[in-house]
Write an enzyme that holds these catalytic residues in place. Structure first.
Site, PDB file in Angstrom:
ATOM      1  N   HIS A 157      66.721  42.397  33.043  1.00 12.24           N
ATOM      2  CA  HIS A 157      66.060  43.267  34.019  1.00 12.24           C
ATOM      3  C   HIS A 157      64.560  42.990  34.120  1.00 12.24           C
ATOM      4  O   HIS A 157      63.871  42.727  33.138  1.00 12.24           O
ATOM      5  CB  HIS A 157      66.280  44.735  33.660  1.00 12.24           C
ATOM      6  CG  HIS A 157      65.621  45.140  32.359  1.00 12.24           C
ATOM      7  ND1 HIS A 157      64.319  45.585  32.280  1.00 12.24           N
ATOM      8  CD2 HIS A 157      66.106  45.150  31.097  1.00 12.24           C
ATOM      9  CE1 HIS A 157      64.017  45.866  31.025  1.00 12.24           C
ATOM     10  NE2 HIS A 157      65.090  45.602  30.284  1.00 12.24           N
TER      11      HIS A 157
ATOM     12  N   HIS B 248      62.909  26.148  35.664  1.00 17.19           N
ATOM     13  CA  HIS B 248      64.265  25.701  35.349  1.00 17.19           C
ATOM     14  C   HIS B 248      64.685  26.317  34.018  1.00 17.19           C
ATOM     15  O   HIS B 248      64.074  26.046  32.982  1.00 17.19           O
ATOM     16  CB  HIS B 248      64.321  24.175  35.260  1.00 17.19           C
ATOM     17  CG  HIS B 248      65.687  23.628  34.953  1.00 17.19           C
ATOM     18  ND1 HIS B 248      65.934  22.287  34.836  1.00 17.19           N
ATOM     19  CD2 HIS B 248      66.895  24.234  34.741  1.00 17.19           C
ATOM     20  CE1 HIS B 248      67.214  22.090  34.561  1.00 17.19           C
ATOM     21  NE2 HIS B 248      67.814  23.264  34.498  1.00 17.19           N
TER      22      HIS B 248
END
Length: 204
Positions: free
Chosen positions: A130, A139
């Site tokens: 979250h 990446h």
């Protein structure tokens, strides 16, 4: 764009989505390379603009973070759309924000309040909890785990299996080694490895 191993996974995810009726590659190995797995290679990168009339959407399937972002912006300026490619076996909260050119692979998780920037890669089984914020070109390699409220700067790369505890800030152009455990903030332009992660060099 890009018919390597990463490109195959992007193409496969695109096909699994069922959104497109055809998928093809452009790659600078053309015309010596004309097919990858079941997908045709139809041209070189510098021949891409005439393909816009037939292929309105493009995904840049290369691992180099800086080059991927440069090419995404170039193709956007030409007129291509940069849809997110999200494998149907991934979980992406409807209350997260996914920007253009993002790819999210099978069994990845992006939870509520997360923001995923332009051209990010959320690789196989990586998790973004979250309220994490990923700047453009990040990446996350397979199996990376981010706890809640982590912030990662542009074009940083986290190696396979790396973990980051909650509320950590990672700068731009950072490389986090495979299996590293990040338990403190990381400044920009460095490589860190180990458990806990420590800097071993500066990145140019």
């Amino acid at each position: 764009m890009g018919a390597g191993g990463h490109g195959k996974v992007v193409a496969d995810a695109a096909c699994e989505m069922g959104r497109w009726n055809k998928v093809a590659f452009v790659d600078d190995r053309y015309p010596s390379l004309t097919e990858v797995f079941c997908w045709p290679v139809i041209g070189r990168v510098d021949e891409i603009e005439p393909l816009l009339s037939e292929y309105s959407d493009i995904a840049v399937a290369i691992g180099n973070n800086h080059l991927r972002i440069d090419l995404l912006k170039k193709f956007m300026a030409i007129g291509f759309s940069l849809p997110a490619v999200i494998h149907p076996a991934a979980f992406v909260s409807s209350r997260s924000r996914i920007n253009d050119g993002v790819v999210i692979f099978a069994h990845a998780v992006v939870n509520v309040g997360a923001e995923i920037g332009l051209g990010c890669i959320i690789n196989t089984a990586a998790t973004v909890d979250h309220d994490c914020i990923l700047d453009e070109g990040v990446h996350l390699s397979p199996g990376v785990n981010l706890a809640g409220e982590v912030s990662i700067g542009a074009c940083s790369w986290l190696g396979i299996g790396a973990s980051v505890i909650q509320k950590i800030e990672i700068g731009n152009n950072v490389i986090v080694g495979a299996g590293a455990a990040v338990i403190s903030d990381i400044v920009s332009n460095v490589t860190v490895v180990g458990v806990p992660a420590k800097m071993i060099k500066k990145n140019t």
